[in-house]
Design a protein around this motif. Structure first.
Motif, mmCIF file in Angstrom:
data_model
loop_
_atom_site.group_PDB
_atom_site.id
_atom_site.type_symbol
_atom_site.label_atom_id
_atom_site.label_comp_id
_atom_site.label_asym_id
_atom_site.label_seq_id
_atom_site.Cartn_x
_atom_site.Cartn_y
_atom_site.Cartn_z
ATOM 1 N N GLY B 28 -11.067 -17.752 3.476
ATOM 2 C CA GLY B 28 -11.464 -16.602 4.283
ATOM 3 C C GLY B 28 -10.329 -15.953 5.046
ATOM 4 N N HIS B 29 -9.168 -16.597 5.065
ATOM 5 C CA HIS B 29 -8.001 -15.999 5.727
ATOM 6 C C HIS B 29 -7.336 -15.033 4.762
ATOM 7 C CE1 HIS B 29 -7.150 -19.085 9.173
ATOM 8 N NE2 HIS B 29 -8.381 -18.602 9.200
ATOM 9 N N THR B 30 -7.292 -13.771 5.167
ATOM 10 C CA THR B 30 -6.728 -12.767 4.278
ATOM 11 C C THR B 30 -5.224 -12.595 4.463
ATOM 12 O OG1 THR B 30 -7.254 -11.009 5.861
ATOM 13 C CG2 THR B 30 -8.916 -11.520 4.174
ATOM 14 N N ALA B 31 -4.700 -13.023 5.596
ATOM 15 C CA ALA B 31 -3.265 -12.897 5.853
ATOM 16 C C ALA B 31 -2.568 -14.219 5.553
ATOM 17 C CB ALA B 31 -3.013 -12.487 7.299
ATOM 18 N N LEU B 32 -1.398 -14.125 4.948
ATOM 19 C CA LEU B 32 -0.642 -15.321 4.576
ATOM 20 C C LEU B 32 0.846 -15.061 4.810
ATOM 21 C CD1 LEU B 32 -1.276 -17.609 1.543
ATOM 22 C CD2 LEU B 32 1.060 -16.812 2.003
ATOM 23 N N TYR B 33 1.535 -16.063 5.310
ATOM 24 C CA TYR B 33 2.943 -15.931 5.697
ATOM 25 C C TYR B 33 3.749 -17.102 5.124
ATOM 26 C CZ TYR B 33 0.386 -13.520 9.462
ATOM 27 O OH TYR B 33 -0.477 -12.730 10.178
ATOM 28 N N GLY B 98 -7.118 -8.289 10.055
ATOM 29 C CA GLY B 98 -7.039 -7.479 11.260
ATOM 30 C C GLY B 98 -5.618 -7.380 11.750
ATOM 31 N N ASP B 99 -5.442 -7.160 13.010
ATOM 32 C CA ASP B 99 -4.119 -6.959 13.595
ATOM 33 C C ASP B 99 -3.335 -8.269 13.583
ATOM 34 O OD1 ASP B 99 -2.986 -5.276 16.622
ATOM 35 O OD2 ASP B 99 -1.882 -6.353 15.063
ATOM 36 N N ARG B 100 -2.285 -8.306 12.781
ATOM 37 C CA ARG B 100 -1.536 -9.553 12.634
ATOM 38 C C ARG B 100 -0.781 -9.918 13.891
ATOM 39 N NH1 ARG B 100 4.024 -8.627 9.311
ATOM 40 N NH2 ARG B 100 4.477 -6.497 9.926
ATOM 41 N N ARG B 101 -0.653 -8.981 14.822
ATOM 42 C CA ARG B 101 0.031 -9.301 16.061
ATOM 43 C C ARG B 101 -0.856 -10.106 17.012
ATOM 44 N NH1 ARG B 101 1.638 -3.148 17.069
ATOM 45 N NH2 ARG B 101 -0.564 -3.090 16.530
ATOM 46 N N VAL B 102 -2.120 -10.198 16.688
ATOM 47 C CA VAL B 102 -3.069 -10.854 17.572
ATOM 48 C C VAL B 102 -3.559 -12.181 17.008
ATOM 49 C CG1 VAL B 102 -5.323 -10.648 18.683
ATOM 50 C CG2 VAL B 102 -3.842 -8.636 18.470
ATOM 51 N N GLN B 103 -3.745 -12.241 15.716
ATOM 52 C CA GLN B 103 -4.381 -13.408 15.120
ATOM 53 C C GLN B 103 -3.470 -14.627 15.124
ATOM 54 O OE1 GLN B 103 -7.409 -13.552 14.403
ATOM 55 N NE2 GLN B 103 -7.999 -11.411 14.375
ATOM 56 N N PRO B 104 -3.902 -15.753 15.683
ATOM 57 C CA PRO B 104 -3.104 -16.980 15.615
ATOM 58 C C PRO B 104 -2.910 -17.415 14.176
ATOM 59 C CG PRO B 104 -4.874 -17.191 17.222
ATOM 60 C CD PRO B 104 -5.148 -15.937 16.450
ATOM 61 N N GLN B 105 -1.747 -17.962 13.908
ATOM 62 C CA GLN B 105 -1.450 -18.453 12.569
ATOM 63 C C GLN B 105 -1.710 -19.949 12.486
ATOM 64 O OE1 GLN B 105 2.389 -17.095 11.071
ATOM 65 N NE2 GLN B 105 2.286 -15.324 12.419
ATOM 66 N N HIS B 106 -2.236 -20.374 11.336
ATOM 67 C CA HIS B 106 -2.510 -21.781 11.088
ATOM 68 C C HIS B 106 -1.541 -22.250 10.008
ATOM 69 C CE1 HIS B 106 -6.386 -21.632 13.315
ATOM 70 N NE2 HIS B 106 -6.294 -20.367 12.979
ATOM 71 N N PHE B 107 -0.743 -23.241 10.330
ATOM 72 C CA PHE B 107 0.346 -23.665 9.460
ATOM 73 C C PHE B 107 -0.010 -24.900 8.641
ATOM 74 C CE2 PHE B 107 4.162 -21.246 10.592
ATOM 75 C CZ PHE B 107 3.726 -20.590 11.734
ATOM 76 N N GLY B 108 0.561 -24.956 7.438
ATOM 77 C CA GLY B 108 0.587 -26.206 6.689
ATOM 78 C C GLY B 108 1.744 -27.058 7.185
#
Lengths: 107, 116
Positions: B28-33, B98-108
């Motif tokens: 469900g996470h659409t953003a990936l880094y 949504g706004d990537r400046r706001v959403q916390p990132q979850h790391f592997g």
């Protein structure tokens, strides 16, 4: 370019309150301030995020002054398990994680 | 629930070989880094995906690095003709859209790449 500056290392003793301050150069109007914690051999873990004033959760508090040029992460009554690297971040146009603050909690 | 999964956890290869690193984000996470972390240093941003497109590739250090994402899910980071300076931990993170400046990132927990 959004850039943060924080102390390279800090020492504390168990049971003390630890405050880590970060300066936020060129923070944009709509940037949030986010803090992460990283243990060895693990990816960073989100701790807390805020825009202005004070935010508190079960782990930490985050203080952001009105001008938003700095932020302070406050860890109440640290334990040995809080020994880690702490990163402050404001995303801006680039996701710049600096070297972080290496916190060592001593018995 | 399942977190971000990266494979392999460790990779040792010879200089000049190609390597492929995999990231399975949180469902469900659409953003990936993708990030790179050299020993004792902070994280270096490489690339950001929103869905299957990569609007920000500004951090890729050279044309030997490429990444793709399919099905708004799995992503692969490919390094061609590896060099010793590519040795590092490669971290993947995902977040809600949504706004990537706001959403916390979850790391592997990363892939530790060692180039001999």
């Amino acid at each position: 370019l959004a850039k943060t500056t924080q102390p390279i290392s800090m020492d504390s003793y168990e049971g003390q309150e630890v405050n880590i301050t970060c300066s936020h150069n060129n923070i944009a109007t709509n940037d949030y301030i986010t803090w992460y914690q990283q243990f060895p051999s693990q990816g960073p873990r989100f701790i807390i995020q805020g825009y202005k004033t004070k935010v508190t959760n079960e782990v930490a508090s985050l203080f952001i002054p009105a001008d938003r040029k700095s932020s302070t992460l406050s860890l109440p009554r640290v334990s040995l398990s809080d020994t880690a690297v702490y990163y402050c971040l404001n995303y801006g146009q680039n996701f710049v994680f600096g070297p972080g603050t290496r916190l060592s909690v001593l018995p | 629930g399942a977190g971000v999964s990266q494979s392999p956890s460790n990779k040792v290869t010879e200089k000049g070989k190609d390597v492929e690193l995999r990231c399975d984000p949180i469902s469900g996470h659409t953003a990936l880094y993708w990030y790179r972390q050299r020993l004792g240093q902070g994280l270096e941003f490489l690339i950001y995906f929103q869905g299957n497109s990569a609007p920000d590739k500004s951090g890729l250090p050279s044309d030997r690095f490429s990444a793709e994402r399919t099905g708004e899910s799995v992503s692969t980071l490919t390094i061609q003709r590896t060099q010793q300076e590519d040795s590092a931990v490669y971290l993947c993170a995902s977040s809600l859209g949504g706004d990537r400046r706001v959403q916390p990132q979850h790391f592997g927990d990363g892939t530790r790449l060692s180039i001999l």
